[in-house]
Design an enzyme around this catalytic site. Sequence first.
Site, PDB file in Angstrom:
ATOM      1  N   LYS A   1      -5.797  10.510  -1.733  1.00  0.00           N
ATOM      2  CA  LYS A   1      -4.975   9.301  -1.588  1.00  0.00           C
ATOM      3  C   LYS A   1      -4.721   8.651  -2.955  1.00  0.00           C
ATOM      4  O   LYS A   1      -3.610   8.202  -3.255  1.00  0.00           O
ATOM      5  CB  LYS A   1      -5.683   8.322  -0.658  1.00  0.00           C
ATOM      6  CG  LYS A   1      -5.065   6.943  -0.557  1.00  0.00           C
ATOM      7  CD  LYS A   1      -3.702   6.962   0.088  1.00  0.00           C
ATOM      8  CE  LYS A   1      -3.075   5.577   0.087  1.00  0.00           C
ATOM      9  NZ  LYS A   1      -1.697   5.595   0.575  1.00  0.00           N
TER      10      LYS A   1
ATOM     11  N   LEU B   1     -10.193  -2.213   4.421  1.00  0.00           N
ATOM     12  CA  LEU B   1     -10.362  -3.325   3.483  1.00  0.00           C
ATOM     13  C   LEU B   1      -9.755  -2.928   2.136  1.00  0.00           C
ATOM     14  O   LEU B   1      -9.417  -1.761   1.922  1.00  0.00           O
ATOM     15  CB  LEU B   1     -11.847  -3.647   3.331  1.00  0.00           C
ATOM     16  CG  LEU B   1     -12.617  -3.921   4.635  1.00  0.00           C
ATOM     17  CD1 LEU B   1     -14.065  -4.281   4.328  1.00  0.00           C
ATOM     18  CD2 LEU B   1     -11.971  -5.031   5.449  1.00  0.00           C
ATOM     19  N   PRO B   2      -9.617  -3.874   1.203  1.00  0.00           N
ATOM     20  CA  PRO B   2      -8.993  -3.514  -0.079  1.00  0.00           C
ATOM     21  C   PRO B   2      -9.731  -2.404  -0.829  1.00  0.00           C
ATOM     22  O   PRO B   2      -9.114  -1.449  -1.305  1.00  0.00           O
ATOM     23  CB  PRO B   2      -9.017  -4.839  -0.855  1.00  0.00           C
ATOM     24  CG  PRO B   2      -8.960  -5.886   0.212  1.00  0.00           C
ATOM     25  CD  PRO B   2      -9.771  -5.330   1.345  1.00  0.00           C
TER      26      PRO B   2
ATOM     27  N   LYS C   1      -5.445  -0.773  -8.227  1.00  0.00           N
ATOM     28  CA  LYS C   1      -6.763  -0.224  -7.872  1.00  0.00           C
ATOM     29  C   LYS C   1      -6.688   1.288  -7.644  1.00  0.00           C
ATOM     30  O   LYS C   1      -7.514   2.053  -8.150  1.00  0.00           O
ATOM     31  CB  LYS C   1      -7.266  -0.971  -6.614  1.00  0.00           C
ATOM     32  CG  LYS C   1      -8.501  -0.470  -5.937  1.00  0.00           C
ATOM     33  CD  LYS C   1      -8.221   0.307  -4.661  1.00  0.00           C
ATOM     34  CE  LYS C   1      -7.312  -0.349  -3.663  1.00  0.00           C
ATOM     35  NZ  LYS C   1      -6.975   0.448  -2.500  1.00  0.00           N
TER      36      LYS C   1
HETATM   37  P1  NDP Z   1      -4.413  -6.767   2.700  1.00  0.00           P
HETATM   38  O1  NDP Z   1      -4.724  -7.415   1.416  1.00  0.00           O
HETATM   39  O2  NDP Z   1      -3.153  -7.124   3.414  1.00  0.00           O
HETATM   40  O3  NDP Z   1      -5.604  -7.064   3.749  1.00  0.00           O
HETATM   41  C1  NDP Z   1      -6.946  -6.893   3.374  1.00  0.00           C
HETATM   42  C2  NDP Z   1      -7.857  -7.100   4.575  1.00  0.00           C
HETATM   43  O4  NDP Z   1      -9.211  -6.948   4.135  1.00  0.00           O
HETATM   44  C3  NDP Z   1      -7.764  -8.501   5.186  1.00  0.00           C
HETATM   45  O5  NDP Z   1      -8.063  -8.401   6.551  1.00  0.00           O
HETATM   46  C4  NDP Z   1      -8.870  -9.251   4.438  1.00  0.00           C
HETATM   47  O6  NDP Z   1      -9.390 -10.335   5.165  1.00  0.00           O
HETATM   48  C5  NDP Z   1      -9.924  -8.173   4.353  1.00  0.00           C
HETATM   49  N1  NDP Z   1     -10.853  -8.378   3.242  1.00  0.00           N
HETATM   50  C6  NDP Z   1     -10.548  -8.497   1.923  1.00  0.00           C
HETATM   51  N2  NDP Z   1     -11.673  -8.603   1.186  1.00  0.00           N
HETATM   52  C7  NDP Z   1     -12.711  -8.574   2.070  1.00  0.00           C
HETATM   53  C8  NDP Z   1     -14.117  -8.652   1.925  1.00  0.00           C
HETATM   54  N3  NDP Z   1     -14.691  -8.761   0.734  1.00  0.00           N
HETATM   55  N4  NDP Z   1     -14.883  -8.607   3.046  1.00  0.00           N
HETATM   56  C9  NDP Z   1     -14.297  -8.480   4.264  1.00  0.00           C
HETATM   57  N5  NDP Z   1     -12.968  -8.406   4.467  1.00  0.00           N
HETATM   58  C10 NDP Z   1     -12.187  -8.448   3.378  1.00  0.00           C
HETATM   59  O7  NDP Z   1      -4.528  -5.215   2.451  1.00  0.00           O
HETATM   60  P2  NDP Z   1      -3.765  -4.026   3.236  1.00  0.00           P
HETATM   61  O8  NDP Z   1      -3.942  -4.185   4.687  1.00  0.00           O
HETATM   62  O9  NDP Z   1      -2.412  -3.861   2.661  1.00  0.00           O
HETATM   63  O10 NDP Z   1      -4.622  -2.772   2.690  1.00  0.00           O
HETATM   64  C11 NDP Z   1      -5.890  -2.404   3.216  1.00  0.00           C
HETATM   65  C12 NDP Z   1      -6.241  -1.032   2.646  1.00  0.00           C
HETATM   66  O11 NDP Z   1      -5.242  -0.082   3.037  1.00  0.00           O
HETATM   67  C13 NDP Z   1      -6.265  -1.024   1.094  1.00  0.00           C
HETATM   68  O12 NDP Z   1      -7.275  -0.179   0.632  1.00  0.00           O
HETATM   69  C14 NDP Z   1      -4.881  -0.480   0.738  1.00  0.00           C
HETATM   70  O13 NDP Z   1      -4.887   0.129  -0.549  1.00  0.00           O
HETATM   71  C15 NDP Z   1      -4.648   0.500   1.884  1.00  0.00           C
HETATM   72  N6  NDP Z   1      -3.246   0.798   2.184  1.00  0.00           N
HETATM   73  C16 NDP Z   1      -2.304  -0.196   2.353  1.00  0.00           C
HETATM   74  C17 NDP Z   1      -0.972   0.131   2.620  1.00  0.00           C
HETATM   75  C18 NDP Z   1       0.102  -0.906   2.818  1.00  0.00           C
HETATM   76  O14 NDP Z   1       1.277  -0.520   2.934  1.00  0.00           O
HETATM   77  N7  NDP Z   1      -0.215  -2.201   2.892  1.00  0.00           N
HETATM   78  C19 NDP Z   1      -0.543   1.547   2.717  1.00  0.00           C
HETATM   79  C20 NDP Z   1      -1.624   2.504   2.626  1.00  0.00           C
HETATM   80  C21 NDP Z   1      -2.907   2.135   2.328  1.00  0.00           C
HETATM   81  P3  NDP Z   1      -8.748 -11.800   5.087  1.00  0.00           P
HETATM   82  O15 NDP Z   1      -7.788 -11.888   6.215  1.00  0.00           O
HETATM   83  O16 NDP Z   1      -9.922 -12.704   5.216  1.00  0.00           O
HETATM   84  O17 NDP Z   1      -8.084 -11.934   3.716  1.00  0.00           O
END
Ligand code: NDP
Length: 307
Positions: free
Chosen positions: A172, A66-67, A241
């Site tokens: 990280k 999650l974020p 963040k």
């Molecule tokens: P996204 O914003 O693409 O996706 C976030 C996910 O979390 C979605 O499935 C969203 O659901 C869900 N979500 C958001 N808020 C909530 C909540 N309050 N309760 C439940 N579910 C929630 O993020 P990423 O996939 O890019 O990133 C996820 C994590 O991985 C982060 O911590 C990021 O920093 C880390 N990361 C990302 C990378 C990247 O290249 N993208 C690389 C390395 C780390 P919904 O579909 O409903 O919006």
Amino acid sequence: MLPTAFLGLGAIGTPMARHLAGGPFDLIVWNRTTARAEAFVAAHGARLAVSPAEAARGRAVVVTCLPTSADVASLLDGPDGLLAGFAPGATLLDCTSGDPATSRHIAARLAEHGVRFVDAPVSGGVSGAEAAALTVMCGGEADDLDRVRPVLEAFGRRIVHAGPLGAGHALKAVNNALLALHIWGAAEGLAALAKSGVAPELALEVINASSGRANATENLFPQRVLTGAFPRTFRAALLDKDVGIAADLARAARVPSPLLQLTAELWRVAHQELGEEADHVEAVRVVERLAGVTLRSATVSSAAGAS
Ligand code: NDP
């Protein structure tokens, strides 16, 4: 057999979860926006959970991606929450790029129910996740890490035990603070060079054969900035963040850290200007706007001029 649930099918969660579907993990998925989980199930054949509690029920490992750590904490309580489904002996494997303090709080809550916690943020981006080539930085007990290792190996190439609980998140955050610093510094330097008559592609060629090179100059600028492509793979909001976590970590450790604090401030401003959906590399657009110059390759600039 290691029954596993995956919660958070976002930009990186989706390709990570894909490697767990159809194998020995008997995968069940949950996503806040159900349509995304339904699309995943239709494409990859996992089972669909209607709540975090249902996802956790009977699972040995529950992966969250999650974020923020606060988002993970928000899934714990209530009749639909993770704690209502978890069985004693299960492990919450948190692949969120989270913060150590909130994770310690989450781990303490889980421990009351006999559930273990491993923080396991990943690096390598969406392409690394697609290729099952992520680096995973883990914090927690070695025994707990060994128990979830098959899950980590499904999407990770390099699994590192960074230290005690929260150490993965800390490592990280510092890695990503350096990424943020490199992007911003390269943008400023290339803008100054462009205004002094040195073309960005030539400058990058020299820097990448010299001591100033970094992932930003070797990959991000040539592939995303010079081309003007700016694909959306990792939101600027998430990098903001991460830098904030690194800056807080340094302050809490009483390490003088003016550069980390300044980087955090710059990315807060960029995030505010760019909004929630912009990609992290789009922060270069903020520097470009302030400098009054655009860092595109000659081919892209002339093509744009011709249209
Ligand atoms: P996204 O914003 O693409 O996706 C976030 C996910 O979390 C979605 O499935 C969203 O659901 C869900 N979500 C958001 N808020 C909530 C909540 N309050 N309760 C439940 N579910 C929630 O993020 P990423 O996939 O890019 O990133 C996820 C994590 O991985 C982060 O911590 C990021 O920093 C880390 N990361 C990302 C990378 C990247 O290249 N993208 C690389 C390395 C780390 P919904 O579909 O409903 O919006």
